[in-house]
Design a protein around this motif. Structure first.
Motif, short mmCIF file in Angstrom:
data_model
loop_
_atom_site.label_atom_id
_atom_site.label_comp_id
_atom_site.label_asym_id
_atom_site.label_seq_id
_atom_site.Cartn_x
_atom_site.Cartn_y
_atom_site.Cartn_z
N SER A 326 -27.38 66.96 44.69
CA SER A 326 -27.53 65.95 45.74
C SER A 326 -28.74 65.07 45.43
N TYR A 327 -28.67 63.80 45.83
CA TYR A 327 -29.78 62.88 45.58
C TYR A 327 -30.82 62.95 46.70
N ASP A 328 -30.31 63.24 47.93
CA ASP A 328 -31.22 63.13 49.07
C ASP A 328 -31.34 64.45 49.84
N GLU A 330 -29.31 65.89 51.46
CA GLU A 330 -28.51 65.93 52.68
C GLU A 330 -27.02 65.98 52.35
N ARG A 331 -26.60 65.04 51.50
CA ARG A 331 -25.19 64.93 51.17
C ARG A 331 -25.02 65.31 49.71
N ASN A 332 -24.04 66.18 49.41
CA ASN A 332 -23.83 66.56 48.02
C ASN A 332 -23.06 65.47 47.28
N ALA A 333 -23.60 65.00 46.17
CA ALA A 333 -22.90 64.00 45.36
C ALA A 333 -21.78 64.67 44.57
N ILE A 334 -22.05 65.89 44.09
CA ILE A 334 -20.95 66.71 43.56
C ILE A 334 -21.10 68.12 44.13
N GLY A 351 -11.69 59.14 38.39
CA GLY A 351 -11.80 59.36 39.82
C GLY A 351 -12.25 58.10 40.50
N PRO A 352 -12.03 58.02 41.82
CA PRO A 352 -12.40 56.80 42.54
C PRO A 352 -13.90 56.56 42.55
N SER A 353 -14.28 55.34 42.92
CA SER A 353 -15.70 54.99 43.01
C SER A 353 -16.41 55.91 44.00
N GLY A 354 -17.59 56.38 43.59
CA GLY A 354 -18.36 57.27 44.47
C GLY A 354 -17.94 58.73 44.37
N ALA A 355 -17.02 59.04 43.44
CA ALA A 355 -16.51 60.42 43.33
C ALA A 355 -17.54 61.36 42.72
N GLY A 356 -18.57 60.80 42.06
CA GLY A 356 -19.59 61.66 41.45
C GLY A 356 -19.55 61.65 39.93
N LYS A 357 -18.86 60.66 39.35
CA LYS A 357 -18.72 60.63 37.89
C LYS A 357 -20.05 60.38 37.19
N SER A 358 -20.77 59.35 37.63
CA SER A 358 -22.07 59.07 36.99
C SER A 358 -23.05 60.21 37.25
N THR A 359 -22.88 60.89 38.37
CA THR A 359 -23.75 62.03 38.67
C THR A 359 -23.63 63.11 37.59
N ILE A 360 -22.42 63.30 37.06
CA ILE A 360 -22.22 64.28 35.97
C ILE A 360 -23.13 63.91 34.79
N ASP A 398 -25.03 53.62 29.28
CA ASP A 398 -25.06 53.69 30.74
C ASP A 398 -24.10 52.67 31.37
N GLN A 399 -23.83 52.90 32.66
CA GLN A 399 -22.84 52.09 33.36
C GLN A 399 -23.18 50.59 33.35
N ASP A 400 -24.46 50.25 33.50
CA ASP A 400 -24.80 48.82 33.50
C ASP A 400 -25.32 48.36 32.13
N ASP A 483 -20.45 55.69 30.09
CA ASP A 483 -20.12 55.45 31.50
C ASP A 483 -19.46 54.08 31.62
N GLU A 484 -18.15 54.07 31.77
CA GLU A 484 -17.37 52.83 31.86
C GLU A 484 -17.70 51.84 30.75
N PRO A 485 -17.46 52.21 29.50
CA PRO A 485 -17.90 51.36 28.37
C PRO A 485 -17.07 50.09 28.24
N THR A 514 -14.09 56.53 32.83
CA THR A 514 -13.33 55.28 32.73
C THR A 514 -12.24 55.18 33.78
N HIS A 515 -11.89 53.94 34.10
CA HIS A 515 -10.73 53.67 34.95
C HIS A 515 -9.61 53.09 34.10
N ARG A 516 -9.85 52.90 32.79
CA ARG A 516 -8.93 52.14 31.97
C ARG A 516 -7.88 53.03 31.30
N1 LIG Z 1 -29.73 57.23 43.26
C1 LIG Z 1 -28.97 57.64 44.26
N2 LIG Z 1 -29.53 57.96 45.45
C2 LIG Z 1 -28.76 58.40 46.46
N3 LIG Z 1 -27.44 58.55 46.40
C3 LIG Z 1 -26.82 58.25 45.26
C4 LIG Z 1 -27.56 57.78 44.13
N4 LIG Z 1 -26.68 57.56 43.13
C5 LIG Z 1 -25.47 57.87 43.61
N5 LIG Z 1 -25.55 58.29 44.89
C6 LIG Z 1 -24.42 58.74 45.72
O1 LIG Z 1 -23.79 59.84 45.08
C7 LIG Z 1 -22.40 59.73 45.15
C8 LIG Z 1 -21.78 59.79 43.75
O2 LIG Z 1 -22.24 58.68 43.04
P1 LIG Z 1 -21.83 58.38 41.52
O3 LIG Z 1 -22.75 57.32 41.04
O4 LIG Z 1 -21.81 59.66 40.77
O5 LIG Z 1 -20.36 57.82 41.70
P2 LIG Z 1 -19.34 57.31 40.58
O6 LIG Z 1 -18.19 58.23 40.60
O7 LIG Z 1 -20.03 57.12 39.28
O8 LIG Z 1 -18.91 55.91 41.19
P3 LIG Z 1 -18.57 54.52 40.44
O9 LIG Z 1 -17.20 54.62 39.87
O10 LIG Z 1 -18.63 53.53 41.54
O11 LIG Z 1 -19.62 54.31 39.40
C9 LIG Z 1 -22.08 58.43 45.86
O12 LIG Z 1 -21.74 58.76 47.19
C10 LIG Z 1 -23.38 57.66 45.83
O13 LIG Z 1 -23.54 56.92 46.99
#
Ligand SMILES: Nc1ncnc2c1ncn2[C@@H]1O[C@H](COP(=O)(O)OP(=O)(O)OP(=O)(O)O)[C@@H](O)[C@H]1O
Ligand SMILES: [Mg+2]
Length: 557
Positions: A326-328, A330-334, A351-360, A398-400, A483-485, A514-516
């Protein structure tokens, strides 16, 4: 140390001057032969002046040294801090601590410490000499001055508080400016200049008010002390005059005493002025010390950077075992994520946006630590490894697709140690061609020496993405993380990128988010994430009825 010794010598030289004057006056009144003494006095003046100049220079040098060391240690602290700790500071504020606060500390050292030291020597020396001249007069002076000093000390605490506030506001100002410069296009596009200016002005005013308060308090200090000392001087003159008239005291003694007394006036006023500057410097030092809480993720120094000692061609594995993060807090990102990937080959995470892919990826790079579960690379828990050593097994796009200000060549070879820098221009160009930038590079007038602009923003999004890919292709490592190359690429360039990634995956483990469809179809195994949980994993045939996967592929093709 030498500088301080020199200051001491300078003080002693200065202190002998009134004594000589006294001898002079005594001689004039008794004998009338003074030639030798005049020469001695003149000599002392010259020596005193030379020593003053030299000691001032040396002390300035000491303060510059301290400022340099402070700046170096802040730089090192920032570079070795864990990302989470860094995010507790605003970057502009860290910049202010590294620049403005270290300057305040330098000023404190070069002015107030020097003053404090010479005042101490002058003070003690003068007091001893005055004591030998006349005890009663000295007592009168000391009492007057101590009373004034007690009043001044209360003011000093106020100066420190005001300065800390002012420096804090300077940090806020820098952070606001940094925010504006980082998003200047958005600021302009949304016509938010006026709002931003108001914010900036608020922190500027705050710094002004704090600075002004410190200045007001500081301005009180010196005159108060001067008044006290001069008052004391007047009393001494009065009492001394009476005693000389009565024949209880030599006129020479009184003159010398008065000279020493005036010697005390300026240093004492300086002393309290210096104490005021000292408070300001200490406030700056406090803000610098606060950066210590950044901590360090390194277990050893980052200077000792040798060639990586992993086997580039050994099979590689990545395992997540019940990982929750979790980042904060409070809420688990994965949430309880388990999967296992085996190299060489391509593993896709979809997986959809916000699914936790970049978190991995953040977890794999040790940008964050899991709250529970284990992450194993080649069977070893990554938390047991120094992040520095561990990250050298991974190459990240990285993604960006971030690039750094500098030339294309610098970006392509970024972070390589000297022994790996041998890549000739042909290899660099070849990597660019593989990433679909062959045409692009051949049309650049300055070729590899073209500048990419701050964060690479002189390039288009897709160009930036492909330069980042080329940089990865040039970096040898057992594991690659993308990450989304291809998110900003057209179909033709995406095909080229997919091809380059497939080539890379023949000998390495390549993890691609990737989404592609093109990339998903190339994958040897797939992990489907949904709302932070694994919704399926395995080869694509086994997952063909997975809703998320099907949607991901349809959405892109
Ligand atoms: N630095 C951060 N601080 C707090 N919450 C974060 C942070 N980065 C990501 N999150 C939250 O963690 C969750 C997973 O984020 P993540 O970046 O892993 O998603 P993703 O699958 O890569 O999405 P996308 O396809 O849009 O890149 C999301 O709900 C996001 O809001
Ligand atoms: Mg992401």
């Amino acid at each position: 140390m030498f500088a301080l010794a020199l200051t001491a010598v300078g003080a002693v030289v200065a202190l002998t001057q009134p004594w000589l004057t006294k001898t002079l006056i005594d001689k004039v009144s008794n004998e009338g032969r003074i030639g030798g003494l005049i020469v001695a006095l003149a000599g002392l003046f010259v020596v005193g002046a030379v020593i003053d100049a030299l000691s001032q220079y040396l002390l300035e040098r000491v303060s510059e040294n301290v400022a340099r060391d402070l700046r170096k240690s802040i730089g090192k602290r920032i570079l070795s801090a864990p990302l989470k700790a860094l995010s507790r500071f605003r970057s502009g504020d860290l910049l202010a601590r590294a620049t403005s606060d270290t300057t305040v500390v330098r000023q404190m050292l070069s002015t107030s410490l020097v003053q404090l030291f010479s005042v101490a020597i002058y003070g003690v020396g003068t007091l001893i000499l005055m004591l030998s001249l006349d005890k009663t007069l000295l007592l009168v002076m000391v009492v007057t001055i101590v009373v004034a000093a007690l009043l001044v000390v209360t003011v000093l605490a106020g100066i420190r508080v005001a300065t800390e506030r002012a420096q804090g506001a300077v940090g806020q100002y820098a952070a606001d400016l940094e925010r504006i410069l980082g998003s200047i296009r958005t600021v302009k596009a949304f016509s938010a200049e006026e709002d931003e200016r108001t914010r900036l002005d608020a922190s500027t005013d705050e710094a002004y008010n704090g600075g002004l308060r410190a200045a007001r308090l500081g301005a009180l200090v010196s005159p108060a002390i001067e008044l006290a000392v001069n008052g004391a001087l007047l009393i001494v003159l009065l009492l001394g005059g009476i005693r000389v008239a009565k024949g209880e005291m030599d006129i020479g003694d009184l003159v010398a005493f008065l000279l020493y007394a005036t010697y005390l006036v300026m240093p004492l006023a300086g002393l309290f002025g210096a104490l005021a500057t000292l408070q300001q410097g200490l406030a700056g030092l406090q803000r610098i010390e606060d950066t210590k809480m950044l901590g360090s993720e390194r277990r050893r120094d980052y200077e000792d950077r040798g060639a990586a000692n992993y086997n580039l061609h050994a099979p590689t594995s990545i395992e997540f075992k019940g990982v929750t993060a979790s980042y904060d807090d409070e809420r688990n990102a994965i949430d309880n994520v388990t999967f296992s990937l085996q190299g060489p080959g391509i593993a896709a995470i979809v997986g959809p946006s916000g699914a936790g892919k970049s978190t991995i990826i953040n977890l794999l790079e040790q940008f964050m630590t899991p709250s529970s579960g284990r992450i194993l690379v080649n069977g070893a828990s990554i938390l047991d490894l120094d992040p520095f050593d561990h990250r050298r097994m991974l190459t990240l796009v990285d993604q960006d697709s971030p690039l750094l200000d500098g030339t294309l060549r610098e970006n392509l070879l970024y972070g390589r140690i000297a022994s790996e820098l041998a890549a000739g221009d042909e290899r660099l160009v070849e990597a660019l061609v593989q990433s679909g930038l062959g045409q692009f590079i051949s049309e650049l007038p300055n070729g590899l020496d073209s500048r990419v602009g701050e964060r690479g923003h002189a390039l288009s999004g897709g160009e930036r993405q492909r330069v980042a890919l080329a940089r990865a292709l040039l970096t040898p490592s057992p594991i690659y993380l993308f990450d989304e190359p291809s998110s900003s690429l057209d179909v033709e360039n995406e095909r080229l990128v997919a091809e380059a990634i497939r080539r890379l995956a023949k000998a390495h483990l390549v993890l691609v988010i990737t989404h592609r469809a093109a990339l998903i179809q190339s994958a040897d195994s797939i992990v489907v994430l949904e709302g932070g949980k694994v919704a399926g994993s395995g080869p694509i045939e086994q997952l063909s009825d997975n809703d998320t996967l099907v949607r991901a592929m349809k959405g892109a093709s």
